[in-house]
Scaffold this motif. Sequence first.
Motif, PDB file in Angstrom:
ATOM      1  N   PRO A 129      41.220  33.695  48.440  1.00 54.00           N
ATOM      2  CA  PRO A 129      42.382  34.038  47.620  1.00 54.00           C
ATOM      3  C   PRO A 129      43.663  33.330  48.048  1.00 54.00           C
ATOM      4  O   PRO A 129      44.507  33.000  47.202  1.00 54.00           O
ATOM      5  CB  PRO A 129      42.505  35.559  47.780  1.00 54.00           C
ATOM      6  CG  PRO A 129      41.693  35.904  48.973  1.00 54.00           C
ATOM      7  CD  PRO A 129      40.618  34.880  49.068  1.00 54.00           C
TER       8      PRO A 129
ATOM      9  N   GLU B 289      45.977  30.937  45.657  1.00 57.30           N
ATOM     10  CA  GLU B 289      47.419  31.147  45.529  1.00 57.30           C
ATOM     11  C   GLU B 289      48.194  29.858  45.760  1.00 57.30           C
ATOM     12  O   GLU B 289      49.104  29.509  44.996  1.00 57.30           O
ATOM     13  CB  GLU B 289      47.871  32.222  46.523  1.00 57.30           C
ATOM     14  CG  GLU B 289      49.329  32.632  46.380  1.00 57.30           C
ATOM     15  CD  GLU B 289      49.680  33.818  47.262  1.00 57.30           C
ATOM     16  OE1 GLU B 289      50.740  34.420  47.022  1.00 57.30           O
ATOM     17  OE2 GLU B 289      48.906  34.141  48.188  1.00 57.30           O
TER      18      GLU B 289
ATOM     19  N   ASP C 150      38.285  41.826  44.904  1.00 55.12           N
ATOM     20  CA  ASP C 150      39.583  42.463  44.668  1.00 55.12           C
ATOM     21  C   ASP C 150      40.757  41.573  45.056  1.00 55.12           C
ATOM     22  O   ASP C 150      41.793  41.566  44.374  1.00 55.12           O
ATOM     23  CB  ASP C 150      39.668  43.786  45.434  1.00 55.12           C
ATOM     24  CG  ASP C 150      38.751  44.858  44.857  1.00 55.12           C
ATOM     25  OD1 ASP C 150      38.322  44.688  43.695  1.00 55.12           O
ATOM     26  OD2 ASP C 150      38.466  45.848  45.557  1.00 55.12           O
ATOM     27  N   LYS C 151      40.623  40.821  46.141  1.00 50.56           N
ATOM     28  CA  LYS C 151      41.735  39.975  46.595  1.00 50.56           C
ATOM     29  C   LYS C 151      42.004  38.828  45.616  1.00 50.56           C
ATOM     30  O   LYS C 151      43.160  38.476  45.380  1.00 50.56           O
ATOM     31  CB  LYS C 151      41.447  39.442  47.996  1.00 50.56           C
ATOM     32  CG  LYS C 151      41.501  40.516  49.079  1.00 50.56           C
ATOM     33  CD  LYS C 151      41.299  39.935  50.465  1.00 50.56           C
ATOM     34  CE  LYS C 151      41.401  41.029  51.530  1.00 50.56           C
ATOM     35  NZ  LYS C 151      41.193  40.488  52.897  1.00 50.56           N
TER      36      LYS C 151
ATOM     37  N   TYR D  71      41.336  38.981  42.371  1.00 54.77           N
ATOM     38  CA  TYR D  71      41.953  39.623  41.218  1.00 54.77           C
ATOM     39  C   TYR D  71      43.434  39.897  41.474  1.00 54.77           C
ATOM     40  O   TYR D  71      44.268  39.749  40.566  1.00 54.77           O
ATOM     41  CB  TYR D  71      41.235  40.934  40.884  1.00 54.77           C
ATOM     42  CG  TYR D  71      39.931  40.772  40.145  1.00 54.77           C
ATOM     43  CD1 TYR D  71      39.844  39.968  39.007  1.00 54.77           C
ATOM     44  CD2 TYR D  71      38.780  41.428  40.575  1.00 54.77           C
ATOM     45  CE1 TYR D  71      38.647  39.826  38.318  1.00 54.77           C
ATOM     46  CE2 TYR D  71      37.572  41.280  39.890  1.00 54.77           C
ATOM     47  CZ  TYR D  71      37.513  40.484  38.769  1.00 54.77           C
ATOM     48  OH  TYR D  71      36.328  40.339  38.078  1.00 54.77           O
ATOM     49  N   CYS D  72      43.767  40.268  42.682  1.00 53.90           N
ATOM     50  CA  CYS D  72      45.160  40.554  43.033  1.00 53.90           C
ATOM     51  C   CYS D  72      46.032  39.317  42.878  1.00 53.90           C
ATOM     52  O   CYS D  72      47.140  39.386  42.330  1.00 53.90           O
ATOM     53  CB  CYS D  72      45.224  41.089  44.464  1.00 53.90           C
ATOM     54  SG  CYS D  72      46.873  41.625  44.983  1.00 53.90           S
ATOM     55  N   VAL D  73      45.532  38.166  43.350  1.00 54.03           N
ATOM     56  CA  VAL D  73      46.279  36.908  43.221  1.00 54.03           C
ATOM     57  C   VAL D  73      46.460  36.545  41.750  1.00 54.03           C
ATOM     58  O   VAL D  73      47.554  36.185  41.308  1.00 54.03           O
ATOM     59  CB  VAL D  73      45.551  35.763  43.966  1.00 54.03           C
ATOM     60  CG1 VAL D  73      46.179  34.407  43.629  1.00 54.03           C
ATOM     61  CG2 VAL D  73      45.586  35.993  45.468  1.00 54.03           C
TER      62      VAL D  73
ATOM     63  N   GLU E  92      46.332  38.489  39.062  1.00 52.96           N
ATOM     64  CA  GLU E  92      47.220  39.428  38.374  1.00 52.96           C
ATOM     65  C   GLU E  92      48.671  39.201  38.756  1.00 52.96           C
ATOM     66  O   GLU E  92      49.582  39.324  37.924  1.00 52.96           O
ATOM     67  CB  GLU E  92      46.785  40.860  38.669  1.00 52.96           C
ATOM     68  CG  GLU E  92      45.488  41.237  37.943  1.00 52.96           C
ATOM     69  CD  GLU E  92      44.822  42.474  38.505  1.00 52.96           C
ATOM     70  OE1 GLU E  92      45.449  43.147  39.356  1.00 52.96           O
ATOM     71  OE2 GLU E  92      43.686  42.767  38.088  1.00 52.96           O
ATOM     72  N   SER E  93      48.912  38.837  40.017  1.00 46.91           N
ATOM     73  CA  SER E  93      50.271  38.530  40.460  1.00 46.91           C
ATOM     74  C   SER E  93      50.839  37.342  39.692  1.00 46.91           C
ATOM     75  O   SER E  93      51.994  37.359  39.247  1.00 46.91           O
ATOM     76  CB  SER E  93      50.266  38.236  41.964  1.00 46.91           C
ATOM     77  OG  SER E  93      51.536  37.803  42.405  1.00 46.91           O
TER      78      SER E  93
END
Length: 273
Positions: free
Chosen positions: A17, A21, A47-48, A50-52, A54-55
């Motif tokens: 991730p 990024e 999940d990590k 997806y977090c990047v 979505e950010s």
Amino acid sequence: MKNEFSVLMSVYQKENPEFLEESLHSILNQTRLPKEIILVEDGPLNDKLYCVIESFSNMTNLLKRVRLVENVGLGRALSEGVEYVTTNLIARMDSDDISVKDRFEKQIVLFDNHNSLALVGGQIAEFQDHVDNIISYRNVPVADKEIRKFAKLRSPFNHPTIVMKKDVLQTVGGYQSFSYLEDYHLWVRFLLENNITVCNLPDTLLYMRVGNSLYNRRGGFKYLKQYIVLKKLFHSWKFINLFEYASSVVLMGVSTLSPVWLRKYLYTHLLRK
């Protein structure tokens, strides 16, 4: 008239991730921005990741997500992503590489001024851990004539640096599954197309992350077998003659069947600068 362009990327669950990024940031920091970033999620992610994603979705409206139900591999994932591209110029990026800040500006201006151009690539700097730690460069020929000559022996473009025309890509059959060698398979189909020109910029356009896994992937009987299948295909297309087929297979055989440490030496000292 200035051309609009899209960036096409693919990501799958095993990717880092933090690298994703960095890669996305290098696009948003360009001196010439794309109309959209088509990010293909090749199967369920972690999940990590997806977090990047979505950010960045909250940060910019350029990011368009294409979600695939299962992992299908790079060739098929990119083929799916092309269908969502709304411009005729497609810039490729991998999810762990970093583009030089003015990369797109340098490439797109060529399409603005030369209608016959179908594909523009550039040079890459290969690094480990951090972009300041450059271990090698993969330099490819610049001019159309030299690219066509080079392609008879080795892949003439650095895939993550490519900007290409969508209509020509579709004319030559688009991205296709061809294990290990999807890009080389595609470039030769471009070169067999009539009335187009191609080029590589002499500039380093991208920092490519490399490690020992790169040299592992480019070795072994499976890789060599697929390479032989590809070269037989090139011969059947009359892109290469029998001598060019035989010599390239022998050279690749030496590389792929060597121990990993020797293959790494060959890549970094003989096939790179």
